[in-house]
Write a protein that holds these residues in place. Structure first.
Motif, mmCIF file in Angstrom:
data_model
loop_
_atom_site.group_PDB
_atom_site.id
_atom_site.type_symbol
_atom_site.label_atom_id
_atom_site.label_comp_id
_atom_site.label_asym_id
_atom_site.label_seq_id
_atom_site.Cartn_x
_atom_site.Cartn_y
_atom_site.Cartn_z
ATOM 1 N N GLN A 2 0.583 -1.029 0.303
ATOM 2 C CA GLN A 2 0.261 0.216 0.544
ATOM 3 C C GLN A 2 0.557 1.196 0.113
ATOM 4 O O GLN A 2 0.536 1.925 -0.345
ATOM 5 C CB GLN A 2 -1.089 -0.327 0.847
ATOM 6 N N GLY A 3 2.082 1.047 0.161
ATOM 7 C CA GLY A 3 2.718 1.988 0.792
ATOM 8 C C GLY A 3 2.795 2.873 1.754
ATOM 9 O O GLY A 3 1.912 3.273 2.275
ATOM 10 N N ALA A 4 4.180 3.199 2.446
ATOM 11 C CA ALA A 4 3.977 3.474 3.647
ATOM 12 C C ALA A 4 3.873 5.203 3.601
ATOM 13 O O ALA A 4 4.854 5.824 2.130
ATOM 14 C CB ALA A 4 5.453 3.388 4.688
ATOM 15 N N PRO A 5 3.617 6.024 4.226
ATOM 16 C CA PRO A 5 3.733 7.697 4.083
ATOM 17 C C PRO A 5 5.154 8.166 4.099
ATOM 18 O O PRO A 5 5.725 9.008 3.215
ATOM 19 C CB PRO A 5 3.153 8.009 5.406
ATOM 20 N N THR A 6 5.865 6.988 5.388
ATOM 21 C CA THR A 6 7.431 7.909 4.374
ATOM 22 C C THR A 6 8.739 6.852 4.324
ATOM 23 O O THR A 6 8.403 5.368 4.841
ATOM 24 C CB THR A 6 7.641 8.114 5.944
ATOM 25 N N LEU A 7 9.998 7.596 4.003
ATOM 26 C CA LEU A 7 10.781 6.402 4.335
ATOM 27 C C LEU A 7 11.755 5.464 5.063
ATOM 28 O O LEU A 7 11.725 4.439 4.814
ATOM 29 C CB LEU A 7 12.148 7.507 3.127
ATOM 30 N N GLU A 8 11.215 6.243 6.380
ATOM 31 C CA GLU A 8 11.913 5.816 7.644
ATOM 32 C C GLU A 8 10.763 4.366 7.854
ATOM 33 O O GLU A 8 10.949 3.782 7.979
ATOM 34 C CB GLU A 8 11.799 6.058 8.596
ATOM 35 N N GLN A 9 9.710 4.625 7.573
ATOM 36 C CA GLN A 9 8.510 4.375 7.888
ATOM 37 C C GLN A 9 8.402 2.366 7.234
ATOM 38 O O GLN A 9 8.222 1.861 7.444
ATOM 39 C CB GLN A 9 7.110 4.443 7.879
ATOM 40 N N SER A 10 8.762 2.643 5.893
ATOM 41 C CA SER A 10 9.271 1.434 4.818
ATOM 42 C C SER A 10 10.069 0.474 5.050
ATOM 43 O O SER A 10 9.722 -0.107 5.116
ATOM 44 C CB SER A 10 9.182 1.871 3.488
ATOM 45 N N LEU A 11 11.352 1.530 5.874
ATOM 46 C CA LEU A 11 12.403 0.898 6.070
ATOM 47 C C LEU A 11 12.346 0.250 7.030
ATOM 48 O O LEU A 11 12.752 -1.327 7.605
ATOM 49 C CB LEU A 11 13.739 1.999 6.275
ATOM 50 N N ALA A 12 11.192 0.050 8.351
ATOM 51 C CA ALA A 12 10.831 -0.126 9.735
ATOM 52 C C ALA A 12 9.675 -1.394 9.244
ATOM 53 O O ALA A 12 9.978 -2.315 9.694
ATOM 54 C CB ALA A 12 9.876 0.902 10.385
ATOM 55 N N LEU A 13 9.176 -1.209 8.450
ATOM 56 C CA LEU A 13 8.157 -2.465 7.998
ATOM 57 C C LEU A 13 8.715 -3.741 7.025
ATOM 58 O O LEU A 13 8.976 -4.726 7.621
ATOM 59 C CB LEU A 13 7.610 -1.612 6.636
ATOM 60 N N TRP A 14 9.669 -3.388 6.485
ATOM 61 C CA TRP A 14 11.066 -4.167 5.278
ATOM 62 C C TRP A 14 11.963 -5.117 6.551
ATOM 63 O O TRP A 14 11.883 -6.077 6.510
ATOM 64 C CB TRP A 14 11.690 -3.414 4.631
ATOM 65 N N GLU A 15 12.422 -4.155 7.281
ATOM 66 C CA GLU A 15 13.247 -4.089 8.384
ATOM 67 C C GLU A 15 12.598 -5.674 9.318
ATOM 68 O O GLU A 15 12.722 -7.108 9.121
ATOM 69 C CB GLU A 15 13.802 -4.515 10.127
ATOM 70 N N ARG A 16 11.409 -5.464 9.384
ATOM 71 C CA ARG A 16 10.647 -6.540 10.550
ATOM 72 C C ARG A 16 10.033 -7.650 9.144
ATOM 73 O O ARG A 16 9.986 -8.707 9.717
ATOM 74 C CB ARG A 16 8.992 -5.468 10.736
ATOM 75 N N GLY A 17 9.309 -7.490 8.363
ATOM 76 C CA GLY A 17 9.493 -8.272 7.035
ATOM 77 C C GLY A 17 10.529 -9.247 7.347
ATOM 78 O O GLY A 17 9.987 -10.606 7.490
ATOM 79 N N GLU A 18 12.096 -8.565 7.396
ATOM 80 C CA GLU A 18 12.712 -10.041 6.529
ATOM 81 C C GLU A 18 12.929 -10.677 8.618
ATOM 82 O O GLU A 18 12.693 -11.756 7.862
ATOM 83 C CB GLU A 18 13.945 -9.123 6.630
ATOM 84 N N ALA A 19 13.099 -10.011 9.170
ATOM 85 C CA ALA A 19 12.240 -10.393 10.361
ATOM 86 C C ALA A 19 11.754 -11.452 10.878
ATOM 87 O O ALA A 19 12.178 -12.374 11.083
ATOM 88 C CB ALA A 19 12.386 -9.903 11.348
ATOM 89 N N LEU A 20 10.686 -11.235 10.312
ATOM 90 C CA LEU A 20 9.587 -12.500 10.775
ATOM 91 C C LEU A 20 9.443 -13.264 9.592
ATOM 92 O O LEU A 20 9.533 -14.794 9.872
ATOM 93 C CB LEU A 20 8.470 -11.863 10.635
ATOM 94 N N ALA A 21 10.592 -13.197 7.902
ATOM 95 C CA ALA A 21 10.716 -14.490 6.896
ATOM 96 C C ALA A 21 11.669 -15.195 7.951
ATOM 97 O O ALA A 21 11.413 -16.974 7.475
ATOM 98 C CB ALA A 21 10.224 -13.961 5.855
ATOM 99 N N GLN A 22 13.153 -14.466 8.307
ATOM 100 C CA GLN A 22 13.781 -15.347 9.185
ATOM 101 C C GLN A 22 13.634 -16.509 9.990
ATOM 102 O O GLN A 22 13.488 -17.376 10.146
ATOM 103 C CB GLN A 22 14.954 -14.930 9.330
ATOM 104 N N ARG A 23 12.534 -15.906 10.856
ATOM 105 C CA ARG A 23 11.645 -16.638 11.792
ATOM 106 C C ARG A 23 10.612 -17.447 11.024
ATOM 107 O O ARG A 23 10.819 -18.765 11.767
ATOM 108 C CB ARG A 23 10.645 -15.736 13.153
ATOM 109 N N CYS A 24 9.830 -17.386 9.750
ATOM 110 C CA CYS A 24 9.163 -18.687 9.624
ATOM 111 C C CYS A 24 9.805 -19.453 9.560
ATOM 112 O O CYS A 24 10.301 -20.591 9.178
ATOM 113 C CB CYS A 24 9.017 -17.795 8.710
#
Length: 78
Positions: free
Chosen positions: A32-54
């Protein structure tokens, strides 16, 4: 979403299903697109951590299945 803004390190206590479901939400937010670059990066990092956990859960399950097969094969040969 507050779950997505949590630190990536806290995923270690999540079950496979919890990590997978949150990963689906994170991907949806990224699409959907995050409002800021910082939020996009935080989401990306969270996603990477979640994918690694899976992946950790799936590798653990594979090891358990392999061990069960080895025990089953060893037990029937005795």
């Amino acid at each position: 979403m507050t779950e997505s803004s949590a630190a990536p390190a806290d995923v270690s206590s999540l079950s496979f299903e919890q990590a997978r479901d949150e990963l689906v939400r994170v991907v949806g937010e990224l699409e959907q697109g995050a409002p800021t670059l910082e939020q996009s990066l935080a989401l990306w990092e969270r996603g990477e951590a979640l994918a690694q956990r899976c992946e950790e859960w799936l590798l653990g399950a594979k090891r358990r299945l392999d061990a069960a097969r080895t025990q089953g094969a060893g037990g029937s040969a005795s």
